[in-house]
Design a protein around this motif. Structure first.
Motif, PDB file in Angstrom:
ATOM      1  N   SER A 185       0.846  -1.196   0.000  1.00 32.71           N
ATOM      2  CA  SER A 185       0.000   0.000   0.000  1.00 32.71           C
ATOM      3  C   SER A 185       0.881   1.245   0.000  1.00 32.71           C
ATOM      4  CB  SER A 185      -0.882   0.015   1.243  1.00 32.71           C
ATOM      5  OG  SER A 185      -0.092   0.285   2.389  1.00 32.71           O
ATOM      6  N   ALA A 186       0.234   2.381  -0.254  1.00 32.11           N
ATOM      7  CA  ALA A 186       0.974   3.648  -0.223  1.00 32.11           C
ATOM      8  C   ALA A 186       1.609   3.859   1.149  1.00 32.11           C
ATOM      9  CB  ALA A 186       0.034   4.803  -0.563  1.00 32.11           C
ATOM     10  N   MET A 187       0.922   3.457   2.212  1.00 36.45           N
ATOM     11  CA  MET A 187       1.490   3.660   3.552  1.00 36.45           C
ATOM     12  C   MET A 187       2.662   2.716   3.791  1.00 36.45           C
ATOM     13  SD  MET A 187      -0.520   4.345   7.092  1.00 36.45           S
ATOM     14  CE  MET A 187      -0.165   3.204   8.413  1.00 36.45           C
ATOM     15  N   ILE A 189       4.737   1.727   1.474  1.00 41.98           N
ATOM     16  CA  ILE A 189       5.839   2.353   0.735  1.00 41.98           C
ATOM     17  C   ILE A 189       6.347   3.575   1.490  1.00 41.98           C
ATOM     18  CG2 ILE A 189       6.460   3.528  -1.423  1.00 41.98           C
ATOM     19  CD1 ILE A 189       4.358   1.766  -2.840  1.00 41.98           C
ATOM     20  N   ALA A 190       5.415   4.301   2.117  1.00 41.83           N
ATOM     21  CA  ALA A 190       5.803   5.506   2.862  1.00 41.83           C
ATOM     22  C   ALA A 190       6.812   5.165   3.956  1.00 41.83           C
ATOM     23  CB  ALA A 190       4.559   6.170   3.449  1.00 41.83           C
ATOM     24  N   PHE A 191       6.516   4.156   4.747  1.00 35.71           N
ATOM     25  CA  PHE A 191       7.468   3.789   5.802  1.00 35.71           C
ATOM     26  C   PHE A 191       8.809   3.367   5.208  1.00 35.71           C
ATOM     27  CE2 PHE A 191       3.822   3.372   8.804  1.00 35.71           C
ATOM     28  CZ  PHE A 191       4.359   4.116   9.836  1.00 35.71           C
ATOM     29  N   THR A 193      10.163   4.306   2.374  1.00 38.91           N
ATOM     30  CA  THR A 193      10.926   5.409   1.781  1.00 38.91           C
ATOM     31  C   THR A 193      11.586   6.243   2.869  1.00 38.91           C
ATOM     32  OG1 THR A 193      10.888   6.990  -0.046  1.00 38.91           O
ATOM     33  CG2 THR A 193       9.180   7.255   1.573  1.00 38.91           C
ATOM     34  N   VAL A 194      10.913   6.412   3.998  1.00 42.35           N
ATOM     35  CA  VAL A 194      11.539   7.192   5.077  1.00 42.35           C
ATOM     36  C   VAL A 194      12.752   6.442   5.624  1.00 42.35           C
ATOM     37  CG1 VAL A 194      11.202   8.246   7.330  1.00 42.35           C
ATOM     38  CG2 VAL A 194       9.379   8.345   5.638  1.00 42.35           C
ATOM     39  N   ASP A 289       8.634  -2.972  -2.583  1.00 41.61           N
ATOM     40  CA  ASP A 289       7.759  -1.912  -3.111  1.00 41.61           C
ATOM     41  C   ASP A 289       7.247  -2.241  -4.502  1.00 41.61           C
ATOM     42  OD1 ASP A 289       8.319  -0.474  -0.817  1.00 41.61           O
ATOM     43  OD2 ASP A 289       9.667   0.952  -1.793  1.00 41.61           O
TER      44      ASP A 289
ATOM     45  N   ILE B 230       3.620  10.381   8.403  1.00 49.80           N
ATOM     46  CA  ILE B 230       2.899   9.129   8.133  1.00 49.80           C
ATOM     47  C   ILE B 230       1.888   8.861   9.249  1.00 49.80           C
ATOM     48  CG2 ILE B 230       3.106   6.644   7.751  1.00 49.80           C
ATOM     49  CD1 ILE B 230       5.957   7.090   6.796  1.00 49.80           C
ATOM     50  N   PHE B 238      -3.778   7.657   2.705  1.00 49.72           N
ATOM     51  CA  PHE B 238      -2.658   7.397   1.789  1.00 49.72           C
ATOM     52  C   PHE B 238      -3.156   6.739   0.508  1.00 49.72           C
ATOM     53  CE2 PHE B 238       0.538   7.842   5.263  1.00 49.72           C
ATOM     54  CZ  PHE B 238       1.463   8.599   4.578  1.00 49.72           C
ATOM     55  N   GLY B 243      -2.351   6.094  -3.698  1.00 53.28           N
ATOM     56  CA  GLY B 243      -2.348   4.735  -4.214  1.00 53.28           C
ATOM     57  C   GLY B 243      -0.919   4.319  -4.523  1.00 53.28           C
ATOM     58  N   LEU B 265       6.257  12.849   0.601  1.00 53.83           N
ATOM     59  CA  LEU B 265       6.930  12.861   1.901  1.00 53.83           C
ATOM     60  C   LEU B 265       8.242  13.640   1.838  1.00 53.83           C
ATOM     61  CD1 LEU B 265       6.230   9.237   3.143  1.00 53.83           C
ATOM     62  CD2 LEU B 265       5.353  11.357   4.132  1.00 53.83           C
TER      63      LEU B 265
END
Lengths: 379, 379
Positions: A185-187, A189-191, A193-194, A289, B230, B238, B243, B265
């Protein structure tokens, strides 16, 4: 319920691809040599039909079960693998390699490239979950095994098992994907990427050429690990393990670690540095990802007639790859006509449940690997 | 439903504590001078009974509504504050200061300490939510207001409103704590400690003396902000916003930003550096960790007879301070005999819902501030 576990185990190494026969990646890039570290447990039957292939997750290694000399320090899946355990070494021959791109014996970005005499660093090619499986298949050939009883893995490990079964319908009888995902999910991937940015922006990263400099992205890697570790647990597991306990109850408030949960995370960050490599962390998170096996052209058509039995297990408190990920995965398989089942296990321990003693989960794996035989015996 | 909003607003500054009359913190430490930046909207009634005090969250500032010259760039709570809006400036006189410890006009760790001629840095004393309120009360005295119609805030802002109403039962008629907490969980603290470590370990932090060096903990602060961001959103927000969209659909896979959520982000991290200070981030997050107003000795006894009406609002997708935090807060108040109500609002936007147009939430705030009068008029 489970036996006494395995005794001393050891890691072996084998060169599976060399200059004359390089690994050809999905991207077309070529890589050689590729050495693979692996362990095996149990005995291969004469008909070579009892092999279970274990695929590890992001930070795992080949040492899945038993110990390397200190019986208190056992492999990462020792709770599941051993005599009488769900992956029963009295019955199965278990193969557990370190992944391509890894940092625990298998060729990865921190390995020396013989063509240059230097470590690959960021020149290591990007690779896919399919590429991980290509190496697994070669290892299986080396071991003289044509068809698996099963492939199984948790998280990124489940992704490999799934990709393998999709790409080669004859490769295995059973495929078990534990708290895995077929589409981050986008979230998610968010974790990731950080975490990657914490490493990439660390001046110690030095463009990936930090080895042999006496310096490295230790700050970034520790921060990445601490953050990721939060996502492996759950509100409830944090509350049960730590609550608001402080190490020194009447300490002066300050900015440094005070609450037990802070000390725990600091320890997680520090101990990770001793066993893991930042480049491997970057590459393997990125591989996850991009993993979308059901969105490839023709993927749905290729499912028809795949004889593999699939199991997905999810954990109720897993907010990294929770039940919706397993539902999506199993839904895609079922729509394609495959035999696939999702067991949604109630567990308070978050994503890390796949490493822990969760009886309903262990029983689901045991029954799935035992297959129809036990059900007939019980009838 | 809402009016046209406020026009141009401006930030004022006032020195509320000086050498002869320093701010005495809960710890006993003394601090002077303390200057406070604040804005006001609407008109104070002759009987000075229509003031609504707005307390900002971790990264807010005094500029809550209207604009400073560019009508497209409006205050952080402009959706709630203005003519005809839930915090109705046709009716209320709204006071909005930057917090003690802040970096947007109010004295904080990056302010110059006149006693030394240097910025306070890590010598700035630790302070509590109660200390934030001590400064708020002094500001109110400066404005000639004895009793508030209401205090209101989201997240850390709600903590201040709550502490204030508990410490001074005559301070306000109404107290609204939006997605706040009266006791951070271990997981809440976990995220905060990782954010702080990203800053503290950044070599650019230089023990807190980074100002005026041309260098600073920009990597750590950006990583902290990206991670925290996040936690302010939700899986659903998100998914809806990003997506798995990529900026360049057929880009070569790589380790740098590719998916839209990654670019977003990165932008959040970079833009934060331009407006926020790392020391303030450290101090204010720590202040939240230690906030446990109902666990102070005698706290339960002091609730009896508190005439304040309390409202807590939570958002269904908020996994930072979700419904269980508001339930705990309201439960403690009700057990103490207070008039307290929890409105659990369904919203997909996570913790950030408190900044957004969520009609059920806006109506709850509007009705709560309007109080009994509107209910009588409607009857």
């Amino acid at each position: 319920m489970s036996g006494g576990g395995l005794g001393r185990t050891e890691t072996q190494r084998v060169v599976l691809f060399d200059e004359g026969d390089p690994l050809v990646l999905e991207s077309g890039a070529r890589l050689a040599p590729v050495e693979v570290a692996f362990e095996t447990y149990g005995t291969l039957d004469e008909d070579r039909a009892n092999a279970v292939f274990v695929c590890h997750a992001l930070t795992g290694d080949a040492h899945a079960a038993g110990h390397h000399g200190d019986p208190a320090r056992r492999g990462w899946w020792d709770r599941l693998i051993g005599p009488g355990r769900p992956i029963d070494t009295d019955r199965f021959f278990v193969v557990s390699p370190n992944l391509l791109g890894g940092c625990q014996g298998t060729t990865g970005p921190s390995s020396v490239n013989p063509a240059t005499g230097r470590r690959h660093g960021l020149e290591f090619p990007m690779f896919s979950v399919r590429d991980l499986v290509t190496v697994h298949r070669r290892l299986l050939g080396f071991l003289g095994i044509e068809r698996l009883h099963a492939a199984i893995g948790g998280s990124l490990g489940g992704m490999q098992a799934l990709q393998w079964a999709l790409d080669d319908p004859q490769a295995m009888r059973r495929c078990a994907a534990i708290c895995a995902s077929a589409r981050l999910s986008a979230m998610n991937i968010a974790f990731s990427t950080v975490a990657r940015e914490a490493i990439l922006r660390d001046p110690g990263f030095q463009g990936g050429a930090y080895h042999d400099t006496g310096w490295g992205p230790n700050i970034g890697l520790a921060v990445a690990r601490m953050m990721a570790h939060i996502t492996y647990l759950s509100e409830e597991s944090f509350a049960r393990k730590f609550g608001r306990a402080r190490r020194v109850e009447d300490a002066e408030p300050g900015l440094g670690p005070d609450f037990e949960v802070e000390h725990y995370l600091h320890h997680q960050g520090a101990s990770f540095l001793a066993r893991f490599d930042a480049l491997t962390y970057l590459y393997l998170t990125r591989t996850m990802d991009y993993f979308t096996p059901f969105e490839e052209p023709g993927a749905a058509d290729r499912l028809g007639g795949n004889p593999t039995s699939f199991l997905a297990v999810s954990f109720s408190s897993d907010w990294r790859f929770g039940a919706e990920h397993s539902e999506h995965l199993v839904g895609e398989l079922q729509r394609g006509g495959c035999d696939a089942r999702h067991v949604a296990v109630t567990s308070p321990w978050g994503h890390d449940s796949f490493l822990l003693d969760v009886p309903e989960y262990h029983e689901a794996v045991r029954a799935f690997l035992a297959g129809g035989e036990e059900r007939r015996a019980a009838a």
